[in-house]
Write a protein that holds these residues in place. Structure first.
Motif, PDB file in Angstrom:
ATOM      1  N   PRO A   1     -45.313  -1.732 -23.472  1.00 51.44           N
ATOM      2  CA  PRO A   1     -46.567  -1.818 -22.713  1.00 51.44           C
ATOM      3  C   PRO A   1     -46.514  -0.925 -21.476  1.00 51.44           C
ATOM      4  O   PRO A   1     -45.477  -0.308 -21.214  1.00 51.44           O
ATOM      5  N   PRO A   2     -47.589  -0.854 -20.706  1.00 50.84           N
ATOM      6  CA  PRO A   2     -47.588  -0.018 -19.497  1.00 50.84           C
ATOM      7  C   PRO A   2     -46.480  -0.350 -18.502  1.00 50.84           C
ATOM      8  O   PRO A   2     -46.083   0.492 -17.714  1.00 50.84           O
ATOM      9  N   SER A   3     -45.969  -1.556 -18.563  1.00 51.02           N
ATOM     10  CA  SER A   3     -44.848  -1.923 -17.678  1.00 51.02           C
ATOM     11  C   SER A   3     -43.564  -1.172 -18.020  1.00 51.02           C
ATOM     12  O   SER A   3     -42.600  -1.194 -17.250  1.00 51.02           O
TER      13      SER A   3
ATOM     14  N   GLN B   1     -55.112  -8.662 -29.897  1.00 45.89           N
ATOM     15  CA  GLN B   1     -55.438  -9.147 -28.562  1.00 45.89           C
ATOM     16  C   GLN B   1     -55.252  -8.022 -27.549  1.00 45.89           C
ATOM     17  O   GLN B   1     -54.513  -7.063 -27.799  1.00 45.89           O
ATOM     18  N   LEU B   2     -55.917  -8.176 -26.412  1.00 44.18           N
ATOM     19  CA  LEU B   2     -55.841  -7.128 -25.387  1.00 44.18           C
ATOM     20  C   LEU B   2     -54.388  -6.860 -24.977  1.00 44.18           C
ATOM     21  O   LEU B   2     -54.013  -5.731 -24.670  1.00 44.18           O
ATOM     22  N   GLY B   3     -53.575  -7.898 -24.993  1.00 41.96           N
ATOM     23  CA  GLY B   3     -52.171  -7.743 -24.612  1.00 41.96           C
ATOM     24  C   GLY B   3     -51.337  -6.977 -25.627  1.00 41.96           C
ATOM     25  O   GLY B   3     -50.175  -6.658 -25.358  1.00 41.96           O
ATOM     26  N   ASP B   4     -51.927  -6.672 -26.780  1.00 40.39           N
ATOM     27  CA  ASP B   4     -51.203  -5.889 -27.781  1.00 40.39           C
ATOM     28  C   ASP B   4     -51.261  -4.393 -27.482  1.00 40.39           C
ATOM     29  O   ASP B   4     -50.561  -3.606 -28.126  1.00 40.39           O
ATOM     30  N   ALA B   5     -52.091  -4.013 -26.542  1.00 37.53           N
ATOM     31  CA  ALA B   5     -52.206  -2.590 -26.191  1.00 37.53           C
ATOM     32  C   ALA B   5     -50.866  -2.093 -25.666  1.00 37.53           C
ATOM     33  O   ALA B   5     -50.307  -2.640 -24.704  1.00 37.53           O
ATOM     34  N   ALA B   6     -50.330  -1.064 -26.313  1.00 36.47           N
ATOM     35  CA  ALA B   6     -48.991  -0.580 -25.966  1.00 36.47           C
ATOM     36  C   ALA B   6     -48.662   0.617 -26.832  1.00 36.47           C
ATOM     37  O   ALA B   6     -49.406   0.995 -27.744  1.00 36.47           O
ATOM     38  N   MET B   7     -47.506   1.188 -26.555  1.00 38.50           N
ATOM     39  CA  MET B   7     -46.909   2.188 -27.433  1.00 38.50           C
ATOM     40  C   MET B   7     -45.993   1.426 -28.378  1.00 38.50           C
ATOM     41  O   MET B   7     -45.214   0.570 -27.936  1.00 38.50           O
TER      42      MET B   7
ATOM     43  N   PHE C   1     -18.705   1.662 -38.715  1.00 38.65           N
ATOM     44  CA  PHE C   1     -18.324   1.505 -37.317  1.00 38.65           C
ATOM     45  C   PHE C   1     -18.561   2.793 -36.544  1.00 38.65           C
ATOM     46  O   PHE C   1     -18.245   3.884 -36.984  1.00 38.65           O
ATOM     47  N   GLY C   2     -19.091   2.628 -35.366  1.00 41.18           N
ATOM     48  CA  GLY C   2     -19.391   3.798 -34.546  1.00 41.18           C
ATOM     49  C   GLY C   2     -20.797   4.301 -34.778  1.00 41.18           C
ATOM     50  O   GLY C   2     -21.321   5.075 -33.991  1.00 41.18           O
ATOM     51  N   ASN C   3     -21.428   3.841 -35.842  1.00 39.08           N
ATOM     52  CA  ASN C   3     -22.795   4.271 -36.134  1.00 39.08           C
ATOM     53  C   ASN C   3     -23.751   3.307 -35.455  1.00 39.08           C
ATOM     54  O   ASN C   3     -24.490   2.589 -36.098  1.00 39.08           O
ATOM     55  N   GLU C   4     -23.683   3.336 -34.133  1.00 38.69           N
ATOM     56  CA  GLU C   4     -24.373   2.304 -33.377  1.00 38.69           C
ATOM     57  C   GLU C   4     -25.814   2.626 -33.035  1.00 38.69           C
ATOM     58  O   GLU C   4     -26.564   1.773 -32.631  1.00 38.69           O
ATOM     59  N   LYS C   5     -26.175   3.860 -33.153  1.00 32.71           N
ATOM     60  CA  LYS C   5     -27.420   4.251 -32.516  1.00 32.71           C
ATOM     61  C   LYS C   5     -28.628   3.823 -33.321  1.00 32.71           C
ATOM     62  O   LYS C   5     -28.602   3.684 -34.537  1.00 32.71           O
ATOM     63  N   LEU C   6     -29.713   3.619 -32.586  1.00 38.17           N
ATOM     64  CA  LEU C   6     -31.029   3.433 -33.161  1.00 38.17           C
ATOM     65  C   LEU C   6     -31.714   4.798 -33.172  1.00 38.17           C
ATOM     66  O   LEU C   6     -31.691   5.503 -32.168  1.00 38.17           O
ATOM     67  N   THR C   7     -32.306   5.134 -34.292  1.00 37.95           N
ATOM     68  CA  THR C   7     -33.107   6.354 -34.380  1.00 37.95           C
ATOM     69  C   THR C   7     -34.566   5.946 -34.323  1.00 37.95           C
ATOM     70  O   THR C   7     -35.023   5.135 -35.130  1.00 37.95           O
ATOM     71  N   PHE C   8     -35.292   6.512 -33.353  1.00 36.77           N
ATOM     72  CA  PHE C   8     -36.677   6.115 -33.113  1.00 36.77           C
ATOM     73  C   PHE C   8     -37.655   7.144 -33.668  1.00 36.77           C
ATOM     74  O   PHE C   8     -37.370   8.342 -33.722  1.00 36.77           O
ATOM     75  N   GLY C   9     -38.837   6.661 -34.017  1.00 41.83           N
ATOM     76  CA  GLY C   9     -39.953   7.539 -34.296  1.00 41.83           C
ATOM     77  C   GLY C   9     -40.589   7.996 -32.994  1.00 41.83           C
ATOM     78  O   GLY C   9     -40.140   7.626 -31.904  1.00 41.83           O
ATOM     79  N   THR C  10     -41.643   8.788 -33.117  1.00 39.21           N
ATOM     80  CA  THR C  10     -42.271   9.363 -31.931  1.00 39.21           C
ATOM     81  C   THR C  10     -43.301   8.441 -31.292  1.00 39.21           C
ATOM     82  O   THR C  10     -43.815   8.737 -30.223  1.00 39.21           O
ATOM     83  N   GLY C  11     -43.604   7.334 -31.938  1.00 38.06           N
ATOM     84  CA  GLY C  11     -44.471   6.338 -31.333  1.00 38.06           C
ATOM     85  C   GLY C  11     -45.936   6.455 -31.732  1.00 38.06           C
ATOM     86  O   GLY C  11     -46.422   7.534 -32.065  1.00 38.06           O
ATOM     87  N   THR C  12     -46.618   5.312 -31.678  1.00 36.03           N
ATOM     88  CA  THR C  12     -48.063   5.230 -31.889  1.00 36.03           C
ATOM     89  C   THR C  12     -48.658   4.464 -30.715  1.00 36.03           C
ATOM     90  O   THR C  12     -48.237   3.339 -30.442  1.00 36.03           O
ATOM     91  N   ARG C  13     -49.610   5.097 -30.046  1.00 37.21           N
ATOM     92  CA  ARG C  13     -50.274   4.411 -28.923  1.00 37.21           C
ATOM     93  C   ARG C  13     -51.448   3.607 -29.458  1.00 37.21           C
ATOM     94  O   ARG C  13     -52.380   4.168 -30.034  1.00 37.21           O
TER      95      ARG C  13
END
Lengths: 115, 118
Positions: free
Chosen positions: B40-42, B83-89, B101-113
């Motif tokens: 969210p905007p926070s 709901q209005l509170g769902d507005a976010a990225m 082991f060692g493959n800890e990372k999260l791979t993220f997408g570019t996001g949807t607003r």
């Protein structure tokens, strides 16, 4: 609740300065991460650490280093800040690797501007 | 290397309606985890829902549910009764099995607003 605290919400630094971004978590998590967030690029991993004094490079480590002297604290260091490091930086932590379904817990981010 | 693709940079939905956010990923692994995070905007990233690849049943958390299609490598998020509170990225993320082991990372997408229209 897990609390991940980043020391600064906004930071403005000059080109060439050495910059420290601090992150502290209060849940005794082994794993800590630094991500960079840029519009249109999502979150990209810079470095992570799975134990004190241990570190692993992420996808974009160039220009950055990290320090983990204590379990609860993970610092990101920009040795010589450049304008292309202007970004939002997010710190995260999670329990040990065996608990794979455990999500990341994020801080509120530091928006760094390098001028 | 794994990649995560979110092809919708922006979406909007009328309050109380249903919206679906798309996510596809590319991997050669058979065991992994998928997540949806909300920012969210926070700026506080919050876990919305997670799915283990070995589970055929789609995950559900209150108004949030996923459509996990393993063969198609698709992981969409459905938000019901918006709901209005769902507005976010919203970010889709992939994590390898902890066996690696060692493959800890999260791979993220570019996001949807996501915008909620009152």
């Amino acid at each position: 609740d897990v609390k991940v605290t980043q020391s600064s919400r906004y930071l403005v630094k000059r080109t060439g300065e050495k910059v420290f971004l601090e992150c502290v978590q209060d849940m005794d998590h082994e794993n800590m991460f630094w991500y960079r967030q840029d519009p249109g690029l999502g979150l990209r991993l810079i470095y992570f650490s799975y134990d004190v004094k241990m570190k692993e490079k992420g996808d974009i480590p160039e220009g950055y280093s990290v320090s983990r002297e204590k379990k609860e604290r993970f610092s990101l260091i920009l040795e010589s800040a450049s304008t292309n490091q202007t970004s939002m930086y997010l710190c995260a932590s999670r329990p040990p690797w065996g608990q794979g379904r455990s999500p990341l817990h994020f801080g509120n981010g530091t928006r760094l501007t390098v001028t | 290397a794994q990649t995560v693709t979110q092809s919708q940079p922006e979406m909007s939905v009328q309050e109380a309606e249903t919206v679906t956010l798309s996510c596809t990923y590319d991997t050669s692994e058979s065991d992994y985890y998928l997540f949806w995070y909300k920012q969210p905007p926070s700026r506080q990233m919050i876990l919305v829902i997670r799915q283990e690849a070995y589970k055929q049943q789609n995950a559900t958390e209150n108004r949030f549910s996923v459509n996990f299609q393993k063969a198609a490598k698709s992981f969409s998020l459905k938000i019901s009764d918006s709901q209005l509170g769902d507005a976010a990225m919203y970010f889709c993320a992939y994590r390898s099995s902890p066996i690696n082991f060692g493959n800890e990372k999260l791979t993220f997408g570019t996001g949807t607003r996501l915008t909620i229209i009152p």
